[in-house]
Design a protein around this motif. Structure first.
Motif, PDB file in Angstrom:
ATOM      1  N   ARG A 178     -16.156  -8.325  -0.147  1.00  0.00           N
ATOM      2  CA  ARG A 178     -17.321  -8.884  -0.838  1.00  0.00           C
ATOM      3  C   ARG A 178     -16.922  -9.854  -1.943  1.00  0.00           C
ATOM      4  O   ARG A 178     -17.490 -10.947  -2.069  1.00  0.00           O
ATOM      5  N   ASN A 179     -15.937  -9.486  -2.753  1.00  0.00           N
ATOM      6  CA  ASN A 179     -15.523 -10.385  -3.828  1.00  0.00           C
ATOM      7  C   ASN A 179     -14.968 -11.693  -3.281  1.00  0.00           C
ATOM      8  O   ASN A 179     -15.200 -12.770  -3.847  1.00  0.00           O
ATOM      9  N   THR A 180     -14.230 -11.608  -2.180  1.00  0.00           N
ATOM     10  CA  THR A 180     -13.693 -12.826  -1.566  1.00  0.00           C
ATOM     11  C   THR A 180     -14.826 -13.741  -1.121  1.00  0.00           C
ATOM     12  O   THR A 180     -14.796 -14.957  -1.357  1.00  0.00           O
ATOM     13  N   ARG A 181     -15.841 -13.175  -0.481  1.00  0.00           N
ATOM     14  CA  ARG A 181     -16.971 -13.983  -0.016  1.00  0.00           C
ATOM     15  C   ARG A 181     -17.725 -14.618  -1.179  1.00  0.00           C
ATOM     16  O   ARG A 181     -18.253 -15.724  -1.061  1.00  0.00           O
ATOM     17  N   GLN A 182     -17.767 -13.915  -2.298  1.00  0.00           N
ATOM     18  CA  GLN A 182     -18.519 -14.407  -3.456  1.00  0.00           C
ATOM     19  C   GLN A 182     -17.664 -15.234  -4.404  1.00  0.00           C
ATOM     20  O   GLN A 182     -18.141 -15.661  -5.459  1.00  0.00           O
ATOM     21  N   LYS A 206     -15.118 -14.229  -6.131  1.00  0.00           N
ATOM     22  CA  LYS A 206     -14.726 -13.461  -7.305  1.00  0.00           C
ATOM     23  C   LYS A 206     -13.309 -12.920  -7.133  1.00  0.00           C
ATOM     24  O   LYS A 206     -12.776 -12.848  -6.030  1.00  0.00           O
ATOM     25  N   LYS A 207     -12.728 -12.505  -8.235  1.00  0.00           N
ATOM     26  CA  LYS A 207     -11.367 -11.999  -8.223  1.00  0.00           C
ATOM     27  C   LYS A 207     -11.348 -10.530  -7.829  1.00  0.00           C
ATOM     28  O   LYS A 207     -12.240  -9.765  -8.197  1.00  0.00           O
ATOM     29  N   GLY A 208     -10.322 -10.146  -7.088  1.00  0.00           N
ATOM     30  CA  GLY A 208     -10.122  -8.739  -6.776  1.00  0.00           C
ATOM     31  C   GLY A 208     -10.551  -8.353  -5.380  1.00  0.00           C
ATOM     32  O   GLY A 208     -11.723  -8.458  -5.024  1.00  0.00           O
ATOM     33  N   SER A 209      -9.588  -7.910  -4.572  1.00  0.00           N
ATOM     34  CA  SER A 209      -9.890  -7.374  -3.244  1.00  0.00           C
ATOM     35  C   SER A 209      -8.792  -6.383  -2.885  1.00  0.00           C
ATOM     36  O   SER A 209      -7.682  -6.444  -3.404  1.00  0.00           O
ATOM     37  N   GLY A 210      -9.117  -5.469  -2.006  1.00  0.00           N
ATOM     38  CA  GLY A 210      -8.118  -4.509  -1.565  1.00  0.00           C
ATOM     39  C   GLY A 210      -7.964  -3.321  -2.500  1.00  0.00           C
ATOM     40  O   GLY A 210      -8.651  -3.189  -3.520  1.00  0.00           O
ATOM     41  N   ILE A 211      -7.025  -2.451  -2.130  1.00  0.00           N
ATOM     42  CA  ILE A 211      -6.806  -1.187  -2.839  1.00  0.00           C
ATOM     43  C   ILE A 211      -5.309  -0.971  -3.019  1.00  0.00           C
ATOM     44  O   ILE A 211      -4.521  -1.220  -2.101  1.00  0.00           O
ATOM     45  N   LEU A 212      -4.919  -0.481  -4.184  1.00  0.00           N
ATOM     46  CA  LEU A 212      -3.544  -0.042  -4.411  1.00  0.00           C
ATOM     47  C   LEU A 212      -3.558   1.463  -4.642  1.00  0.00           C
ATOM     48  O   LEU A 212      -4.250   1.950  -5.544  1.00  0.00           O
ATOM     49  N   PHE A 213      -2.818   2.200  -3.808  1.00  0.00           N
ATOM     50  CA  PHE A 213      -2.634   3.637  -3.986  1.00  0.00           C
ATOM     51  C   PHE A 213      -1.336   3.858  -4.758  1.00  0.00           C
ATOM     52  O   PHE A 213      -0.293   3.313  -4.385  1.00  0.00           O
ATOM     53  N   VAL A 214      -1.395   4.670  -5.802  1.00  0.00           N
ATOM     54  CA  VAL A 214      -0.218   4.929  -6.633  1.00  0.00           C
ATOM     55  C   VAL A 214      -0.096   6.428  -6.855  1.00  0.00           C
ATOM     56  O   VAL A 214      -1.070   7.086  -7.253  1.00  0.00           O
ATOM     57  N   GLY A 215       1.089   6.972  -6.602  1.00  0.00           N
ATOM     58  CA  GLY A 215       1.278   8.398  -6.840  1.00  0.00           C
ATOM     59  C   GLY A 215       2.455   8.956  -6.068  1.00  0.00           C
ATOM     60  O   GLY A 215       3.382   8.227  -5.701  1.00  0.00           O
ATOM     61  N   ASP A 216       2.401  10.250  -5.801  1.00  0.00           N
ATOM     62  CA  ASP A 216       3.527  10.950  -5.189  1.00  0.00           C
ATOM     63  C   ASP A 216       3.373  11.018  -3.672  1.00  0.00           C
ATOM     64  O   ASP A 216       2.642  10.232  -3.068  1.00  0.00           O
ATOM     65  N   GLY A 249     -10.543 -11.219   4.775  1.00  0.00           N
ATOM     66  CA  GLY A 249     -10.481 -11.360   3.325  1.00  0.00           C
ATOM     67  C   GLY A 249     -10.676 -10.080   2.549  1.00  0.00           C
ATOM     68  O   GLY A 249     -10.990 -10.121   1.350  1.00  0.00           O
ATOM     69  N   ALA A 250     -10.493  -8.930   3.215  1.00  0.00           N
ATOM     70  CA  ALA A 250     -10.673  -7.643   2.525  1.00  0.00           C
ATOM     71  C   ALA A 250      -9.475  -7.275   1.668  1.00  0.00           C
ATOM     72  O   ALA A 250      -9.506  -6.256   0.972  1.00  0.00           O
ATOM     73  N   GLY A 251      -8.420  -8.077   1.714  1.00  0.00           N
ATOM     74  CA  GLY A 251      -7.296  -7.888   0.809  1.00  0.00           C
ATOM     75  C   GLY A 251      -6.209  -6.988   1.350  1.00  0.00           C
ATOM     76  O   GLY A 251      -6.244  -6.531   2.496  1.00  0.00           O
ATOM     77  N   GLN A 252      -5.233  -6.740   0.495  1.00  0.00           N
ATOM     78  CA  GLN A 252      -4.101  -5.900   0.856  1.00  0.00           C
ATOM     79  C   GLN A 252      -4.341  -4.456   0.423  1.00  0.00           C
ATOM     80  O   GLN A 252      -4.964  -4.191  -0.603  1.00  0.00           O
TER      81      GLN A 252
END
Length: 371
Positions: A136-140, A142-152, A188-191
């Motif tokens: 959605r942000n890519t289509r509009q 705007k900045k920010g797409s995708g998800i970063l998972f951080v942890g163990d 364009g859903a990001g990484q």
């Protein structure tokens, strides 16, 4: 004497009146029967049944029960289809079957349940709809797409489950079993990325490595730098708890400082929403179980440092109350899943994939689609 003239009823009118009376009597009998025997007829539709059409609030998703949802587990290929998995097989994440085919019946049983919150419903997982939402942000513009998972390592399972559920919509790359990886979604859903860091901070000095700081050459495998990978994301999903050792007051104080430091860093990026997945303890003697529990038993979670997980979750909740933009993702439903663990009685913390961890992503989907 004056009055209204009497008019005899025709045969058709008499039959209609008889049917009206029969219908009225039937309704009255049904009403009194339902009132008398309602306890014996729990499956009759009620107003509360229809109220479940309301979507759950985020603070409601952890209250409910596991209900049967049989899958086709006759073959591995059929089970993958039933579970919604479209990732390739040659990976450690799917080791429960690929390294031991005799595990197929146990794996099928573990996937034959779905989570039903109490008095509300979840958004049904739809990978294509998830792609549209994440783009959605890519289509509009705007900045920010995708998800970063951080942890163990549990967070690695979370991200690998996500990859398998989204497999049909991956444009390139895939997550390995290593400490850092990513893949790209289509349209364009990001990484989607993963970074293995067991404490979110560096345990030497308990500090967060900032994006402009060099990662030490001798950095440990499981405490990798991650802050340089957030700027282009819309969501950062974190979890830490299993490696924090005891839950003595000094540890809890250090954990609380960590939560505040993480939020302070994420708040540098107004377009990013932090999602904190709750820590879920393992289960003692998990080989004894082949189905979910009806009620949680705290005594099942008293090995290792599992008893501290609730304390860590409470710290996150308290911290996030001051930052309503960010979200606590409560996956406490898996406290009721002693079945489906990866290596019963050897590893009663991690789960098989596909399995209960997939519901972490279904709940993540519900939360994101509700924003």
């Amino acid at each position: 004497m004056t009055g209204y003239p009497y008019t005899a009823l025709s045969p058709l009118q008499r039959r209609r009146r008889q049917w009206y009376w029969l219908f009225a009597v039937a309704v009255i009998l049904l009403f009194f029967s339902a009132a008398t025997y309602s306890d014996a007829l729990p499956d009759l539709p009620t107003l509360s049944t229809f109220s479940r059409l309301r979507y759950c609030r985020n603070d409601e998703i952890a209250e409910g029960s596991w209900v049967p949802a049989p899958v086709d587990g006759r073959t591995w290929a059929r089970l993958k289809v039933s579970a919604g998995y479209t990732c390739h097989d040659n990976r450690h994440a799917l080791m429960c079957f690929t390294s031991e085919p005799s595990e197929l019946p146990r794996l099928a049983a573990a996937n034959s349940w779905r989570w039903q919150p109490r008095d509300c419903q979840l958004h049904s997982f739809d990978a294509a709809a998830f792609v549209r939402r994440l783009s959605r942000n890519t289509r509009q513009g705007k900045k920010g797409s995708g998800i970063l998972f951080v942890g163990d390592s549990l967070q690695l399972q979370h991200s690998q489950s996500f990859e398998c559920l989204m497999g049909d919509h991956i444009e390139r790359d895939f997550l390995s079993d290593y400490e850092v990886g990513n893949f790209s979604l289509e349209d364009g859903a990001g990484q989607i990325g993963f970074v293995r860091t067991d404490y979110l901070l560096q345990p030497e000095g308990w500090k967060l490595l900032m994006p402009d700081e060099e990662e030490p050459a001798d950095i440990g495998r499981f405490v990798r730098k991650w802050t340089h990978m957030v700027e282009d994301k819309e969501f950062v999903v974190v979890n830490t708890g299993a490696h924090w050792g005891d839950h003595a007051p000094p540890t809890l104080a250090r954990y609380e400082r960590m939560t505040k430091e993480i939020i302070s860093f994420i708040d540098r990026y107004p377009h990013i929403t932090l999602i904190v997945r709750s820590s879920v303890p393992g289960h003692n003697d998990c080989s004894r179980y082949s189905a979910p529990l009806i009620h949680d038993d705290p005594e099942m979670h008293n090995s290792y440092n599992w008893q501290g997980f609730d304390l860590y979750n409470d710290i996150w909740r308290k911290t996030l109350e001051q930052h309503p933009k960010h979200i606590f993702l409560d996956v406490g439903a898996t406290r009721l899943r002693p079945d489906g663990h990866r290596m019963p009685d050897k590893d009663c913390l991690h789960y098989c994939l596909p399995g209960p961890v997939d519901w972490w992503n279904r709940l993540l989907y519900h939360v994101i689609m509700g924003l």
